[in-house]
Design a protein around this motif. Sequence first.
Motif, PDB file in Angstrom:
ATOM      1  N   PHE A 230       0.814  -1.211   0.000  1.00  0.00           N
ATOM      2  CA  PHE A 230       0.000   0.000   0.000  1.00  0.00           C
ATOM      3  C   PHE A 230       0.849   1.262   0.000  1.00  0.00           C
ATOM      4  CE2 PHE A 230      -3.441  -2.775   1.860  1.00  0.00           C
ATOM      5  CZ  PHE A 230      -4.158  -2.787   0.671  1.00  0.00           C
ATOM      6  N   THR A 231       2.068   1.151   0.523  1.00  0.00           N
ATOM      7  CA  THR A 231       2.924   2.334   0.527  1.00  0.00           C
ATOM      8  C   THR A 231       3.900   2.275  -0.649  1.00  0.00           C
ATOM      9  OG1 THR A 231       4.463   1.183   1.991  1.00  0.00           O
ATOM     10  CG2 THR A 231       2.842   2.606   3.034  1.00  0.00           C
ATOM     11  N   SER A 232       3.538   1.438  -1.621  1.00  0.00           N
ATOM     12  CA  SER A 232       4.370   1.165  -2.799  1.00  0.00           C
ATOM     13  C   SER A 232       5.859   1.045  -2.442  1.00  0.00           C
ATOM     14  CB  SER A 232       4.139   2.193  -3.904  1.00  0.00           C
ATOM     15  OG  SER A 232       4.056   3.490  -3.377  1.00  0.00           O
ATOM     16  N   GLY A 233       6.116   0.283  -1.407  1.00  0.00           N
ATOM     17  CA  GLY A 233       7.500  -0.118  -1.133  1.00  0.00           C
ATOM     18  C   GLY A 233       8.199   0.614  -0.018  1.00  0.00           C
ATOM     19  N   SER A 234       7.701   1.802   0.337  1.00  0.00           N
ATOM     20  CA  SER A 234       8.477   2.597   1.305  1.00  0.00           C
ATOM     21  C   SER A 234       8.458   1.991   2.704  1.00  0.00           C
ATOM     22  CB  SER A 234       7.993   4.038   1.336  1.00  0.00           C
ATOM     23  OG  SER A 234       6.611   4.106   1.158  1.00  0.00           O
ATOM     24  N   TRP A 235       7.465   1.124   2.991  1.00  0.00           N
ATOM     25  CA  TRP A 235       7.416   0.487   4.308  1.00  0.00           C
ATOM     26  C   TRP A 235       8.665  -0.349   4.561  1.00  0.00           C
ATOM     27  CZ3 TRP A 235       4.563   1.480   8.382  1.00  0.00           C
ATOM     28  CH2 TRP A 235       4.594   0.587   9.455  1.00  0.00           C
ATOM     29  N   ILE A 236       9.259  -0.829   3.460  1.00  0.00           N
ATOM     30  CA  ILE A 236      10.482  -1.626   3.579  1.00  0.00           C
ATOM     31  C   ILE A 236      11.549  -0.849   4.348  1.00  0.00           C
ATOM     32  CG2 ILE A 236      12.485  -2.411   2.208  1.00  0.00           C
ATOM     33  CD1 ILE A 236      10.413  -4.464   2.164  1.00  0.00           C
ATOM     34  N   LEU A 237      11.590   0.465   4.128  1.00  0.00           N
ATOM     35  CA  LEU A 237      12.579   1.294   4.827  1.00  0.00           C
ATOM     36  C   LEU A 237      12.375   1.203   6.333  1.00  0.00           C
ATOM     37  CD1 LEU A 237      12.650   4.472   2.584  1.00  0.00           C
ATOM     38  CD2 LEU A 237      14.383   2.688   2.817  1.00  0.00           C
ATOM     39  N   ILE A 238      11.099   1.237   6.754  1.00  0.00           N
ATOM     40  CA  ILE A 238      10.801   1.138   8.180  1.00  0.00           C
ATOM     41  C   ILE A 238      11.264  -0.208   8.709  1.00  0.00           C
ATOM     42  CG2 ILE A 238       8.900   0.991   9.855  1.00  0.00           C
ATOM     43  CD1 ILE A 238       7.514   3.151   8.204  1.00  0.00           C
ATOM     44  N   TYR A 239      11.035  -1.242   7.903  1.00  0.00           N
ATOM     45  CA  TYR A 239      11.488  -2.581   8.297  1.00  0.00           C
ATOM     46  C   TYR A 239      12.998  -2.589   8.512  1.00  0.00           C
ATOM     47  CZ  TYR A 239      12.360  -7.581   8.110  1.00  0.00           C
ATOM     48  OH  TYR A 239      12.775  -8.847   8.397  1.00  0.00           O
ATOM     49  N   ILE A 240      13.716  -1.983   7.573  1.00  0.00           N
ATOM     50  CA  ILE A 240      15.183  -1.970   7.661  1.00  0.00           C
ATOM     51  C   ILE A 240      15.633  -1.211   8.907  1.00  0.00           C
ATOM     52  CG2 ILE A 240      17.292  -1.127   6.544  1.00  0.00           C
ATOM     53  CD1 ILE A 240      15.852  -1.709   3.856  1.00  0.00           C
TER      54      ILE A 240
END
Lengths: 353, 107
Positions: A142-152
Amino acid sequence: MNKVITISLGGRAYQLEEGAHDKLRSYLDEAARRLAADPGKDEILSDLERALAEKCERFLSPAKNVVAAAEMEQILKEMGPVESSAEGEAPAEKPKAAMAHAKRLYKLKEEGFFSGVCAGLAAYSGLDATVVRLIFVLLTLFTSGSWILIYIVLAFLMPRAVTEEQRAAAYGDPFTAKEWVDQAKGHYEKLAENHDWRAMIREARLKRREERRARRNYVYPHGRFGPFSLLLVLIGGAVSLVWLLGLAGIISGGAVLGWALPAGVPLWLALLGWSCLYAAIAVPLRLLRRGACCGPDGKPCGGYGLAASRAVLNIILWTSLAWAVLHFVPGSHRFFDGLTQLGSEIGRLFTAH
Amino acid sequence: MNKENKFAAIKKGLLELAVLRLISRRKVYAADILAELASTEFATQEGTLYPLLSRLALESAVGYEWVESAGGPPRKYYSLTQKGKQQLGSMLDYWKKLGATIDGLGE
């Protein structure tokens, strides 16, 4: 290679592996604490030491002169917890126990898929790890990928649970407001009465060293890295890969590993059928491998039903992930086509034989 | 579970009687006691037995003598003192009385 520590038990020298020594130390410390109010404390402790020595003899021979950690664990299990027989038994040290099980946010690398962030969050929140992973995948989409940054960022920020205590804390009781206050007070008092920052640094260094040692000595429950389980992991990985290839084939070409689907079978049915076939193989494999997660006593906790439901949730997770990637990520069609081609090559390889 | 808990409390109280009776037969050391109790309802472990023996010794109900052992530390061999014999006798009487009382209550 293990470090060996020589100790004296009942007036005789014994050589213990470092892990065995730590276990023995904590057993005797606990015994001393429980016997604190017992008039025969010293006598009982030396009795216990002699009994321990006698039990160690059982594991020693001219060809073997070191007691291993697992052997010490068995010995201590046989000894059983020390219970004072005197009136007015020393009460269990409540605050410490409460602190040990106070809930903390840790990465649980051993339970995790990648870095253990989701497993840690799951333990903290009480949700199933797969549900947390699903939420993370959906948020990423839903955030077109930017959530991955939060994961990292989380993967970097969250400390990894290494010691048994930390692992217990990852699942433990929620941290109460009172504890915050108590802890803050404790820190403040420590600062107020103790300006010796050198001692504090030394303490921190000691703690880090202890954690490093615990990490080295950490025994994976049910021997996750034994040769047999490694084989299972490899087989499981291969099965998953074949399933993913088939999935890609169904979505992009209507064929499983080179075999065309029968006419009239809708896409969803093909996906479901293929996934069920995968589950039929993968679920028993996973049960074998994980036997559900192990509790501190080494027995499976949650049981096989939970493990099976986790497997099903994982299937849903990966299917939705594959579907979502295909729909939302531009250029993924080409990647999937490539996978399909690879899949049909493998399929042809099998049919050729 | 609940039932077992109830029995555990009774057993805990009677362990002393069982141990005194075992020691009254002959000189024994702790591992002998554990081995003999292992097959009975009073099966217990070092962690429980040693504190009990220590208390009995402090009450001077039992005495012990040191015996050298071939491969290991010396062992304590326990025996009943005169006081211990009296204590065992009165405990046994009380135990029988309790049994009779319980039986009588059901009639």
